[in-house]
Design a protein around this motif. Structure first.
Motif, PDB file in Angstrom:
ATOM      1  N   ASP A   1       9.016   8.004 -15.034  1.00 53.72           N
ATOM      2  CA  ASP A   1       9.721   7.578 -16.241  1.00 53.72           C
ATOM      3  C   ASP A   1      10.248   6.151 -16.176  1.00 53.72           C
ATOM      4  O   ASP A   1      11.189   5.797 -16.867  1.00 53.72           O
ATOM      5  CB  ASP A   1      10.854   8.569 -16.580  1.00 53.72           C
ATOM      6  CG  ASP A   1      11.817   8.784 -15.425  1.00 53.72           C
ATOM      7  OD1 ASP A   1      11.613   8.163 -14.362  1.00 53.72           O
ATOM      8  OD2 ASP A   1      12.768   9.556 -15.591  1.00 53.72           O
TER       9      ASP A   1
ATOM     10  N   HIS B   1       9.532  10.267  -9.739  1.00 48.64           N
ATOM     11  CA  HIS B   1       9.881  11.688  -9.784  1.00 48.64           C
ATOM     12  C   HIS B   1       8.621  12.546  -9.674  1.00 48.64           C
ATOM     13  O   HIS B   1       7.722  12.445 -10.523  1.00 48.64           O
ATOM     14  CB  HIS B   1      10.509  12.059 -11.135  1.00 48.64           C
ATOM     15  CG  HIS B   1      11.744  11.341 -11.498  1.00 48.64           C
ATOM     16  ND1 HIS B   1      12.961  11.606 -10.918  1.00 48.64           N
ATOM     17  CD2 HIS B   1      11.989  10.383 -12.414  1.00 48.64           C
ATOM     18  CE1 HIS B   1      13.882  10.842 -11.474  1.00 48.64           C
ATOM     19  NE2 HIS B   1      13.319  10.077 -12.380  1.00 48.64           N
TER      20      HIS B   1
ATOM     21  N   ARG C   1       4.963  21.003 -15.688  1.00 48.56           N
ATOM     22  CA  ARG C   1       5.414  20.096 -16.752  1.00 48.56           C
ATOM     23  C   ARG C   1       4.539  20.225 -17.993  1.00 48.56           C
ATOM     24  O   ARG C   1       5.018  20.137 -19.123  1.00 48.56           O
ATOM     25  CB  ARG C   1       5.383  18.643 -16.277  1.00 48.56           C
ATOM     26  CG  ARG C   1       6.611  18.240 -15.507  1.00 48.56           C
ATOM     27  CD  ARG C   1       6.539  16.777 -15.126  1.00 48.56           C
ATOM     28  NE  ARG C   1       7.633  16.425 -14.242  1.00 48.56           N
ATOM     29  CZ  ARG C   1       8.803  15.914 -14.655  1.00 48.56           C
ATOM     30  NH1 ARG C   1       9.002  15.670 -15.929  1.00 48.56           N
ATOM     31  NH2 ARG C   1       9.738  15.632 -13.792  1.00 48.56           N
TER      32      ARG C   1
ATOM     33  N   ARG D   1       5.956  22.950 -19.804  1.00 56.59           N
ATOM     34  CA  ARG D   1       7.320  22.726 -20.276  1.00 56.59           C
ATOM     35  C   ARG D   1       7.364  21.798 -21.498  1.00 56.59           C
ATOM     36  O   ARG D   1       8.108  22.046 -22.454  1.00 56.59           O
ATOM     37  CB  ARG D   1       8.119  22.095 -19.134  1.00 56.59           C
ATOM     38  CG  ARG D   1       9.532  21.685 -19.493  1.00 56.59           C
ATOM     39  CD  ARG D   1       9.997  20.612 -18.518  1.00 56.59           C
ATOM     40  NE  ARG D   1      11.427  20.434 -18.468  1.00 56.59           N
ATOM     41  CZ  ARG D   1      11.999  19.301 -18.057  1.00 56.59           C
ATOM     42  NH1 ARG D   1      11.258  18.284 -17.652  1.00 56.59           N
ATOM     43  NH2 ARG D   1      13.301  19.178 -18.029  1.00 56.59           N
TER      44      ARG D   1
ATOM     45  N   GLY E   1       8.242  12.966 -19.046  1.00 57.47           N
ATOM     46  CA  GLY E   1       9.564  13.506 -18.731  1.00 57.47           C
ATOM     47  C   GLY E   1      10.490  13.333 -19.923  1.00 57.47           C
ATOM     48  O   GLY E   1      10.126  12.719 -20.935  1.00 57.47           O
ATOM     49  N   ARG E   2      11.684  13.858 -19.774  1.00 58.66           N
ATOM     50  CA  ARG E   2      12.623  13.833 -20.897  1.00 58.66           C
ATOM     51  C   ARG E   2      12.915  12.438 -21.455  1.00 58.66           C
ATOM     52  O   ARG E   2      13.108  12.288 -22.665  1.00 58.66           O
ATOM     53  CB  ARG E   2      13.922  14.541 -20.499  1.00 58.66           C
ATOM     54  CG  ARG E   2      13.772  16.048 -20.490  1.00 58.66           C
ATOM     55  CD  ARG E   2      15.049  16.716 -20.055  1.00 58.66           C
ATOM     56  NE  ARG E   2      15.306  16.506 -18.644  1.00 58.66           N
ATOM     57  CZ  ARG E   2      16.485  16.647 -18.065  1.00 58.66           C
ATOM     58  NH1 ARG E   2      17.542  16.954 -18.788  1.00 58.66           N
ATOM     59  NH2 ARG E   2      16.625  16.464 -16.772  1.00 58.66           N
ATOM     60  N   PRO E   3      12.933  11.380 -20.613  1.00 54.59           N
ATOM     61  CA  PRO E   3      13.191  10.054 -21.186  1.00 54.59           C
ATOM     62  C   PRO E   3      12.151   9.651 -22.247  1.00 54.59           C
ATOM     63  O   PRO E   3      12.456   8.905 -23.170  1.00 54.59           O
ATOM     64  CB  PRO E   3      13.108   9.114 -19.971  1.00 54.59           C
ATOM     65  CG  PRO E   3      13.485   9.986 -18.832  1.00 54.59           C
ATOM     66  CD  PRO E   3      12.906  11.336 -19.139  1.00 54.59           C
TER      67      PRO E   3
ATOM     68  N   GLN F   1      21.489   7.963 -24.385  1.00 50.26           N
ATOM     69  CA  GLN F   1      22.640   8.817 -24.106  1.00 50.26           C
ATOM     70  C   GLN F   1      22.798   9.871 -25.191  1.00 50.26           C
ATOM     71  O   GLN F   1      23.008  11.045 -24.915  1.00 50.26           O
ATOM     72  CB  GLN F   1      23.890   7.923 -23.996  1.00 50.26           C
ATOM     73  CG  GLN F   1      24.796   8.303 -22.854  1.00 50.26           C
ATOM     74  CD  GLN F   1      24.031   8.706 -21.580  1.00 50.26           C
ATOM     75  OE1 GLN F   1      23.182   7.979 -21.089  1.00 50.26           O
ATOM     76  NE2 GLN F   1      24.323   9.894 -21.078  1.00 50.26           N
TER      77      GLN F   1
ATOM     78  N   PHE G   1      20.098  12.554 -24.954  1.00 56.13           N
ATOM     79  CA  PHE G   1      20.363  13.533 -23.896  1.00 56.13           C
ATOM     80  C   PHE G   1      21.541  14.432 -24.270  1.00 56.13           C
ATOM     81  O   PHE G   1      21.478  15.651 -24.105  1.00 56.13           O
ATOM     82  CB  PHE G   1      20.591  12.831 -22.549  1.00 56.13           C
ATOM     83  CG  PHE G   1      19.299  12.566 -21.834  1.00 56.13           C
ATOM     84  CD1 PHE G   1      18.770  13.502 -20.962  1.00 56.13           C
ATOM     85  CD2 PHE G   1      18.585  11.398 -22.051  1.00 56.13           C
ATOM     86  CE1 PHE G   1      17.560  13.281 -20.320  1.00 56.13           C
ATOM     87  CE2 PHE G   1      17.371  11.165 -21.413  1.00 56.13           C
ATOM     88  CZ  PHE G   1      16.860  12.105 -20.545  1.00 56.13           C
TER      89      PHE G   1
ATOM     90  N   LYS H   1      13.234  23.026 -15.684  1.00 55.93           N
ATOM     91  CA  LYS H   1      12.072  22.476 -14.995  1.00 55.93           C
ATOM     92  C   LYS H   1      11.791  23.339 -13.770  1.00 55.93           C
ATOM     93  O   LYS H   1      12.720  23.833 -13.137  1.00 55.93           O
ATOM     94  CB  LYS H   1      12.446  21.051 -14.575  1.00 55.93           C
ATOM     95  CG  LYS H   1      11.329  20.207 -14.056  1.00 55.93           C
ATOM     96  CD  LYS H   1      11.707  18.725 -14.077  1.00 55.93           C
ATOM     97  CE  LYS H   1      12.821  18.339 -13.121  1.00 55.93           C
ATOM     98  NZ  LYS H   1      13.016  16.884 -13.046  1.00 55.93           N
TER      99      LYS H   1
ATOM    100  N   HIS I   1      14.842   1.964 -13.424  1.00 55.13           N
ATOM    101  CA  HIS I   1      13.765   2.520 -14.260  1.00 55.13           C
ATOM    102  C   HIS I   1      13.157   1.415 -15.145  1.00 55.13           C
ATOM    103  O   HIS I   1      12.212   1.676 -15.886  1.00 55.13           O
ATOM    104  CB  HIS I   1      14.281   3.638 -15.165  1.00 55.13           C
ATOM    105  CG  HIS I   1      14.509   4.960 -14.475  1.00 55.13           C
ATOM    106  ND1 HIS I   1      15.483   5.155 -13.522  1.00 55.13           N
ATOM    107  CD2 HIS I   1      13.885   6.160 -14.611  1.00 55.13           C
ATOM    108  CE1 HIS I   1      15.447   6.432 -13.115  1.00 55.13           C
ATOM    109  NE2 HIS I   1      14.483   7.054 -13.759  1.00 55.13           N
TER     110      HIS I   1
HETATM  111  P1  AMP Z   1      12.789  15.317 -16.370  1.00 55.46           P
HETATM  112  O1  AMP Z   1      12.173  14.992 -15.038  1.00 55.46           O
HETATM  113  O2  AMP Z   1      11.780  15.438 -17.446  1.00 55.46           O
HETATM  114  O3  AMP Z   1      13.711  16.500 -16.292  1.00 55.46           O
HETATM  115  O4  AMP Z   1      13.677  14.060 -16.775  1.00 55.46           O
HETATM  116  C1  AMP Z   1      14.689  13.627 -15.906  1.00 55.46           C
HETATM  117  C2  AMP Z   1      14.977  12.158 -16.118  1.00 55.46           C
HETATM  118  O5  AMP Z   1      15.711  11.986 -17.307  1.00 55.46           O
HETATM  119  C3  AMP Z   1      15.848  11.564 -15.032  1.00 55.46           C
HETATM  120  O6  AMP Z   1      15.071  11.089 -14.009  1.00 55.46           O
HETATM  121  C4  AMP Z   1      16.531  10.421 -15.725  1.00 55.46           C
HETATM  122  O7  AMP Z   1      15.682   9.297 -15.710  1.00 55.46           O
HETATM  123  C5  AMP Z   1      16.641  10.911 -17.152  1.00 55.46           C
HETATM  124  N1  AMP Z   1      17.964  11.461 -17.478  1.00 55.46           N
HETATM  125  C6  AMP Z   1      18.473  12.651 -17.092  1.00 55.46           C
HETATM  126  N2  AMP Z   1      19.698  12.856 -17.619  1.00 55.46           N
HETATM  127  C7  AMP Z   1      19.971  11.744 -18.368  1.00 55.46           C
HETATM  128  C8  AMP Z   1      21.069  11.339 -19.193  1.00 55.46           C
HETATM  129  N3  AMP Z   1      22.149  12.109 -19.371  1.00 55.46           N
HETATM  130  N4  AMP Z   1      20.983  10.132 -19.811  1.00 55.46           N
HETATM  131  C9  AMP Z   1      19.893   9.357 -19.668  1.00 55.46           C
HETATM  132  N5  AMP Z   1      18.821   9.688 -18.921  1.00 55.46           N
HETATM  133  C10 AMP Z   1      18.856  10.864 -18.275  1.00 55.46           C
END
Ligand code: AMP
Ligand code: FE
Ligand code: FE
Ligand code: ZN
Length: 285
Positions: free
Chosen positions: A16, A41, A101, A104, A134-136, A152, A155, A169, A252
């Motif tokens: 990410d 990651h 993933r 997911r 990933g979530r970002p 922010q 999330f 995950k 990042h």
């Molecule tokens: P994932 O691996 O898909 O679960 O995504 C995790 C990633 O999301 C982390 O490595 C961070 O880069 C990012 N992340 C997690 N929590 C937050 C948050 N509260 N605010 C911003 N980025 C976050």
């Protein structure tokens, strides 16, 4: 004496991060660093490119990875350094996480759709730039489409653990992650202990002792989110148990994080001796 500086915790487009592995290697050299580790990651897909760019421009790149492990209430990330990137068992384990993933991500889309948000998989793939999703990347699309104003907010409202679109995950147990890191010749290090979510130093110590039994070799003490007090506590813990001290910015490449490679928010200086420590641990195991 070696007075160069390093950064041992960096993300690229393979996970990410925003810079490609080649870009981050060139960027680090341009900043005057002496070495970096690429620690995406759950994937080592960026390492071949990063290592070959390093060779090409004469810059030291340490092959690494950051594995999310089972833990509660907070999160446990384990770093692996000096991995053999062609190791079959390591590749199998990481492929398994990629498959998880792939199951997911559509569920996150479904959850968002159910909340009335019009987002589709192709948009997220595009945001990921072709690497692991990933979530970002979901957050990025939510920003682009005007549903939220910041990472922010994305999330907080939708993506963090327990939020409305969150999907858990698949993670390995710490023991398993340390074991396949070591099998691939890697040195296992506990990333940013702050995120474990344990307040008592005795609980942290117990966790670290447990991980040491599995072969943990170090603690990431130097980290932008660690307060000076935490740095002192984690350093003392490492010293008590003869663990290596490592550090990195977790860069990042997202500019508005106001965090830069090598220096974090301006205050970090990570000496090359951290790399030498990892090298000697690798040679011992
Ligand atoms: P994932 O691996 O898909 O679960 O995504 C995790 C990633 O999301 C982390 O490595 C961070 O880069 C990012 N992340 C997690 N929590 C937050 C948050 N509260 N605010 C911003 N980025 C976050
Ligand atoms: Fe990340
Ligand atoms: Fe992490
Ligand atoms: Zn990280």
């Amino acid at each position: 004496m070696n007075i160069g500086y390093v950064d041992l915790h960096l993300h690229t487009t393979a996970s990410d991060g925003v810079k490609t592995p080649s870009e981050i290697v060139r960027y680090a050299k341009g900043k005057g660093l002496q070495a970096i580790a690429i620690t995406d990651h759950d994937t080592i897909e960026g390492l071949e490119e990063g290592l070959s760019e390093g060779e090409k421009i004469g810059f030291e790149v340490v092959p690494g990875v950051e594995i999310s492990a089972e833990h509660s209430p907070g999160s446990m990330h384990l770093l692996g350094y000096f991995l053999d990137i062609h190791h079959a068992h390591l590749r199998d384990k990481l492929n398994y996480l990629q498959k998880a993933r792939a199951e997911r991500n559509p569920k996150i889309i479904e959850n968002l759709n159910r909340l009335g948000i019009r987002i589709n998989y192709e948009e997220v793939v595009k945001a990921s730039g072709g690497g692991q999703i990933g979530r970002p990347h979901f957050a990025q699309v939510l920003i682009e489409k005007g549903y939220v104003r910041s990472f922010q907010e994305a999330f907080e409202r939708f993506l963090k653990k327990g939020a409305s679109a969150y999907v858990d995950k698949v993670r390995f147990k710490p023991k398993e992650a340390i074991s396949f890191i070591r099998e691939a010749g890697g040195v296992a290090v506990l990333a940013h202990p702050k995120t474990l979510g344990v307040n008592e130093s005795s609980s942290l110590e117990r966790i670290v002792l447990g991980l040491m039994e599995e072969g943990l070799k170090g603690i990431e003490v130097l980290y932008p989110e660690h307060s000076p007090l935490e740095v002192a506590q984690f350093k003392a813990l490492a010293e008590r148990h003869s663990l290596l001290i490592t550090g990195g910015t977790d860069y990042h490449g997202i500019d508005k994080d106001a965090l830069d490679i090598g220096v974090g928010r301006g205050e970090m200086r990570l000496p090359y001796s951290l790399v030498e420590g990892l090298k000697s641990a690798r040679n011992r195991s």
